[in-house]
Design an enzyme around this catalytic site. Structure first.
Site, PDB file in Angstrom:
ATOM      1  N   LYS A  13       0.565  -0.950   0.061  1.00  0.00           N
ATOM      2  CA  LYS A  13      -0.232  -0.064  -0.092  1.00  0.00           C
ATOM      3  C   LYS A  13       0.996   1.415   0.097  1.00  0.00           C
ATOM      4  O   LYS A  13       2.119   1.553   0.734  1.00  0.00           O
ATOM      5  CB  LYS A  13      -1.050  -0.168   1.451  1.00  0.00           C
ATOM      6  CG  LYS A  13      -1.393   1.611   1.018  1.00  0.00           C
ATOM      7  CD  LYS A  13      -2.537   1.601   2.589  1.00  0.00           C
ATOM      8  CE  LYS A  13      -3.288   2.540   3.023  1.00  0.00           C
ATOM      9  NZ  LYS A  13      -3.842   2.485   1.948  1.00  0.00           N
ATOM     10  N   LYS A 192       4.477   8.484   1.391  1.00  0.00           N
ATOM     11  CA  LYS A 192       4.999   7.728  -0.221  1.00  0.00           C
ATOM     12  C   LYS A 192       6.339   7.434  -0.715  1.00  0.00           C
ATOM     13  O   LYS A 192       7.446   7.667   0.388  1.00  0.00           O
ATOM     14  CB  LYS A 192       4.725   8.356  -1.470  1.00  0.00           C
ATOM     15  CG  LYS A 192       4.706   8.312  -2.981  1.00  0.00           C
ATOM     16  CD  LYS A 192       4.177   9.013  -3.982  1.00  0.00           C
ATOM     17  CE  LYS A 192       4.663   8.389  -5.430  1.00  0.00           C
ATOM     18  NZ  LYS A 192       4.600   9.307  -6.357  1.00  0.00           N
ATOM     19  N   SER A 193       6.888   5.846  -1.128  1.00  0.00           N
ATOM     20  CA  SER A 193       8.038   5.614  -1.286  1.00  0.00           C
ATOM     21  C   SER A 193       8.274   4.734   0.171  1.00  0.00           C
ATOM     22  O   SER A 193       9.720   4.683   0.379  1.00  0.00           O
ATOM     23  CB  SER A 193       8.825   6.310  -1.947  1.00  0.00           C
ATOM     24  OG  SER A 193       8.087   6.767  -2.972  1.00  0.00           O
ATOM     25  N   ARG A 194       7.506   4.645   0.692  1.00  0.00           N
ATOM     26  CA  ARG A 194       7.902   4.155   2.746  1.00  0.00           C
ATOM     27  C   ARG A 194       9.104   5.213   3.506  1.00  0.00           C
ATOM     28  O   ARG A 194       9.906   4.977   4.360  1.00  0.00           O
ATOM     29  CB  ARG A 194       9.408   2.978   2.375  1.00  0.00           C
ATOM     30  CG  ARG A 194       8.227   1.919   1.489  1.00  0.00           C
ATOM     31  CD  ARG A 194       6.509   1.886   2.519  1.00  0.00           C
ATOM     32  NE  ARG A 194       6.157   0.356   2.479  1.00  0.00           N
ATOM     33  CZ  ARG A 194       5.021   0.007   1.254  1.00  0.00           C
ATOM     34  NH1 ARG A 194       4.361   1.309   1.352  1.00  0.00           N
ATOM     35  NH2 ARG A 194       4.302  -0.976   1.693  1.00  0.00           N
ATOM     36  N   LEU A 195       8.846   6.627   2.734  1.00  0.00           N
ATOM     37  CA  LEU A 195       9.984   7.498   3.604  1.00  0.00           C
ATOM     38  C   LEU A 195       8.852   8.793   4.315  1.00  0.00           C
ATOM     39  O   LEU A 195       8.543   9.530   4.557  1.00  0.00           O
ATOM     40  CB  LEU A 195      10.437   8.634   2.294  1.00  0.00           C
ATOM     41  CG  LEU A 195      11.407   7.924   1.228  1.00  0.00           C
ATOM     42  CD1 LEU A 195      12.065   9.310   0.264  1.00  0.00           C
ATOM     43  CD2 LEU A 195      12.528   7.121   2.485  1.00  0.00           C
TER      44      LEU A 195
END
Length: 220
Positions: A13, A192-195
């Site tokens: 997700k 977003k982007s696991r950041l």
């Protein structure tokens, strides 16, 4: 084994709902928590008051369970339980715990750590009296965390104590509240982007009535 076990690593997700910046966050973590709790309630998150409580026993094995927060203020976070339960016994031996709220719909997590103490008898009595009658009887009927032979034990106990106390059961001596006094908070906002955004607040030296909080950003 179901097919999902081979595909579970593919479940992903992208978190894109919100941001958490230092400039837009509260200087006091309790105020930040109050803001996020209100937003979770307003968003009609399913059981926004549900939290995980983690304790550690004398054997150094951690354990977790879900409980419902019943109050919070400058003194700490309060919940109620059976003092003879596993968590109660573990807190008696090691009075520190960690709490976690996970508001999935808002892509948010709050983590809280600190020392745990029992609330006053007056606070426990007041909350106990506010509970529905079935819940008050249930506090007597359930030997929480103990092995029982079947559900019939609970049903029989509920009938027994219901007949004994009728409409006015007193608070069981083994049942009451705990308060976690935070010395560390973390607010996690999915990005977003696991950041992800992670802001941690650590208590610094100060009086009990005037704790100073150091706010830090953590790498996700």
């Amino acid at each position: 084994m179901s097919q999902i076990s081979t595909h579970i690593a593919d479940l992903r997700k992208s978190y894109e709902r919100a941001e958490l910046h230092e400039a837009a966050s509260q200087a006091d973590p309790l105020a930040q928590f109050d803001q996020w709790m209100q937003e979770a309630v307003n968003a009609q998150v399913l059981e926004p008051n549900a939290m995980t409580v983690a304790t550690v026993g004398g054997d150094l094995r951690p354990s977790t369970r879900i409980v419902l927060i019943k109050g919070y203020d400058a003194r700490g976070i309060v919940w109620y339980t059976n003092y003879d339960s596993r968590k109660g016994s573990e807190l008696a031996g090691n009075p520190f715990a960690a709490l976690q709220f996970h508001w999935v719909e808002l892509e948010r997590v709050v983590r809280i750590e600190g020392r745990v103490e029992r609330v006053s008898d007056e606070e426990s009595d007041s909350y106990y009296r506010s509970r529905p009658l079935d819940s008050r009887i249930g506090a007597w009927a359930s030997p929480q965390s103990q092995v029982i032979s079947g559900r019939g034990v609970l049903v029989a106990n509920a009938a027994k104590y219901g007949a004994q106390f009728l409409l006015n059961p007193p608070r069981p001596p083994h049942w009451g509240g705990f308060r976690l006094v935070p010395d560390r908070w973390e607010f996690w906002q999915g990005r977003k982007s696991r950041l992800h955004d992670r802001l941690r607040y650590r208590a610094e030296a100060g009086t009990d009535d005037n704790v100073r909080w150091l706010r830090e950003r953590l790498a996700p």
